[in-house]
Design an enzyme around this catalytic site. Structure first.
Site, PDB file in Angstrom:
ATOM      1  N   SER A 106     -33.046-125.470  13.746  1.00 35.17           N
ATOM      2  CA  SER A 106     -33.637-124.436  14.588  1.00 35.17           C
ATOM      3  C   SER A 106     -34.906-123.859  13.950  1.00 35.17           C
ATOM      4  O   SER A 106     -34.981-123.712  12.732  1.00 35.17           O
ATOM      5  CB  SER A 106     -32.620-123.308  14.785  1.00 35.17           C
ATOM      6  OG  SER A 106     -33.219-122.177  15.392  1.00 35.17           O
ATOM      7  N   TYR A 129     -39.863-123.315  18.863  1.00 38.32           N
ATOM      8  CA  TYR A 129     -40.250-122.260  19.807  1.00 38.32           C
ATOM      9  C   TYR A 129     -41.758-122.093  19.679  1.00 38.32           C
ATOM     10  O   TYR A 129     -42.287-122.097  18.560  1.00 38.32           O
ATOM     11  CB  TYR A 129     -39.575-120.926  19.462  1.00 38.32           C
ATOM     12  CG  TYR A 129     -38.148-120.829  19.921  1.00 38.32           C
ATOM     13  CD1 TYR A 129     -37.817-120.868  21.274  1.00 38.32           C
ATOM     14  CD2 TYR A 129     -37.109-120.668  18.997  1.00 38.32           C
ATOM     15  CE1 TYR A 129     -36.504-120.759  21.695  1.00 38.32           C
ATOM     16  CE2 TYR A 129     -35.791-120.562  19.405  1.00 38.32           C
ATOM     17  CZ  TYR A 129     -35.498-120.607  20.758  1.00 38.32           C
ATOM     18  OH  TYR A 129     -34.195-120.508  21.178  1.00 38.32           O
ATOM     19  N   THR A 155     -38.067-126.349  22.921  1.00 39.79           N
ATOM     20  CA  THR A 155     -37.237-125.537  23.828  1.00 39.79           C
ATOM     21  C   THR A 155     -38.122-124.935  24.908  1.00 39.79           C
ATOM     22  O   THR A 155     -39.089-124.223  24.601  1.00 39.79           O
ATOM     23  CB  THR A 155     -36.499-124.433  23.054  1.00 39.79           C
ATOM     24  OG1 THR A 155     -35.616-125.052  22.115  1.00 39.79           O
ATOM     25  CG2 THR A 155     -35.688-123.547  23.987  1.00 39.79           C
ATOM     26  N   LYS A 230     -36.376-129.884  25.751  1.00 38.18           N
ATOM     27  CA  LYS A 230     -35.007-129.369  25.750  1.00 38.18           C
ATOM     28  C   LYS A 230     -34.881-128.185  26.703  1.00 38.18           C
ATOM     29  O   LYS A 230     -35.533-127.159  26.509  1.00 38.18           O
ATOM     30  CB  LYS A 230     -34.623-128.939  24.330  1.00 38.18           C
ATOM     31  CG  LYS A 230     -33.244-128.300  24.190  1.00 38.18           C
ATOM     32  CD  LYS A 230     -32.968-127.936  22.733  1.00 38.18           C
ATOM     33  CE  LYS A 230     -31.592-127.346  22.525  1.00 38.18           C
ATOM     34  NZ  LYS A 230     -31.492-125.950  23.003  1.00 38.18           N
ATOM     35  N   HIS A 254     -29.132-124.004  27.300  1.00 43.37           N
ATOM     36  CA  HIS A 254     -29.222-123.136  26.125  1.00 43.37           C
ATOM     37  C   HIS A 254     -27.852-122.538  25.791  1.00 43.37           C
ATOM     38  O   HIS A 254     -27.748-121.357  25.454  1.00 43.37           O
ATOM     39  CB  HIS A 254     -30.256-122.026  26.393  1.00 43.37           C
ATOM     40  CG  HIS A 254     -30.949-121.512  25.164  1.00 43.37           C
ATOM     41  ND1 HIS A 254     -32.304-121.623  24.976  1.00 43.37           N
ATOM     42  CD2 HIS A 254     -30.478-120.858  24.069  1.00 43.37           C
ATOM     43  CE1 HIS A 254     -32.630-121.046  23.817  1.00 43.37           C
ATOM     44  NE2 HIS A 254     -31.540-120.588  23.253  1.00 43.37           N
TER      45      HIS A 254
END
Length: 367
Positions: A106, A129, A155, A230, A254
């Site tokens: 992440s 992100y 994402t 994603k 998510h």
């Protein structure tokens, strides 16, 4: 008590973890309808097993973006794993590597890309992100590349953070002894205590709400790594993702933490697979807790699946050994499901091996 399935780790994690931390990992958005549905939807798909096939040898290996892995079960990005266990992402990385599969780190990890790379060999993807400051993004992508990460999982379902009421009630914030390690040097590693969810405030301040398809193109100008999009749930967006140059698609809601009342990912999967027409691989995350779930996803056209919460819950319970055990249990269950369905390799798993409750009544072929 001996643990015999993946789900049992959640109760152990709930006992062990501070309420704020457990709730952060466990909860979904708003009414949590999609959170429950991600699991329940799997039970609306049944098997059509084929018998009297020699299943003495079963091959679960596959390739993802050209990388060979031991099974189509991979690790999804989950944030702030050191809240679960002091070794956090280090433990997860070692467990994934030992299992011969892929870990996705992440952006909001409590260990940096360099630290995770230092755990040793392994195929790793980096979840991204997109921050308002694109220099931060470019720097982060470069660091992931340098650290040997093999793909970017972008994402795309989080222009704003979903409303997670447990986090609001708990005034969720990153514990003071931890930082978002990838952003430490950029003064973006800390989260302020707020009257709301500290993470929601952080996202509102830092994450770019203007993110659009042109940014997927931009990302390809700053990195040669393949980009997985994603957070795709529809035909329309699957087509646009491919047009924008995505190397793959992850069907994801998510973990039911963003928009409530979207379908379970297993329900959205087939639509996205049909739209992709084999041009790029399609993966799924959300609600996978059994080897049978993995088989169902592959029968509906997924090239592989990612697990999220089972990783943080097993990490909280038993550290690296817990994550290893989750991967092993899913592997064993999946292998057994293949054998009992009459499939010896992943390519033998077909749509005919399942019946879903939305299928037309089957016309039985005349002998």
């Amino acid at each position: 008590m001996e643990i015999t399935n993946v789900t049992e780790y959640e109760a152990i994690a709930k006992e062990k973890l501070p309420k704020m931390v457990y709730d952060y990992y466990a909860s979904g958005a708003e009414d949590q309808w999609t959170l429950k549905e991600n699991r329940n939807a799997f039970s609306r798909i049944l098997f059509r097993p084929r018998i009297l096939i020699d299943v003495s040898k079963i091959d679960m290996t596959t390739t993802v973006l050209g990388f060979k892995i031991s099974m189509p079960i991979m690790i999804a990005p989950t944030a702030m794993q050191k809240m679960a266990h002091p070794e956090g992402e280090y433990a997860t990385a070692r467990a994934a590597s030992a299992a011969g599969t892929i870990m996705t780190l992440s952006s909001w990890a409590t260990s940096s890309v360099e630290e995770v790379a230092s755990t040793g060999p392994g195929i790793r993807f980096f979840q991204l992100y997109v921050y308002k400051d694109r220099n931060v993004v470019a720097q982060l992508v470069r660091r992931a590349e340098r650290a040997g990460f093999k793909a970017i999982a972008l994402t795309v379902d989080t222009p704003r953070l979903g409303r997670r009421e447990a986090d609001i009630k708990n005034r969720f914030t990153l514990p003071p002894f931890l930082t978002l390690k990838n952003f430490e040097g950029l003064n973006l590693g800390k989260m302020d205590k707020t009257d709301d969810s500290g993470l929601a405030s952080y996202v509102a301040g830092q994450i770019d709400r203007s993110l659009s398809w042109k940014d997927v193109k931009w990302l390809q100008t700053i990195t040669s790594l393949p980009i997985l999009v994603k957070g795709v749930l529809t035909t329309e967006d699957a087509r646009l993702a491919i047009q924008a140059g995505a190397a793959g698609i992850i069907v994801s809601n998510h973990g039911a933490r963003q928009l409530d009342y979207v379908p379970a990912t297993i329900m959205a999967l087939e639509e996205v697979v049909k739209a992709a027409q084999g041009r790029v691989p399609v993966f799924l995350d959300g609600g996978v807790r059994r080897g049978t779930d993995v088989f169902k996803a592959l029968a509906l056209g997924a090239s592989g699946i990612f697990i999220g919460r089972p990783v943080v819950f097993s990490l909280a319970a038993e550290g690296e050994a817990g994550v290893r055990k989750v991967l092993q249990m899913l592997r064993d269950e999946f292998e057994l499901t293949m054998a009992l369905s009459g499939c010896r390799s992943l390519k033998e798993i077909t749509r005919n091996h399942i019946v879903a409750d939305w299928d037309e009544p089957r016309v039985v072929p005349r002998l």
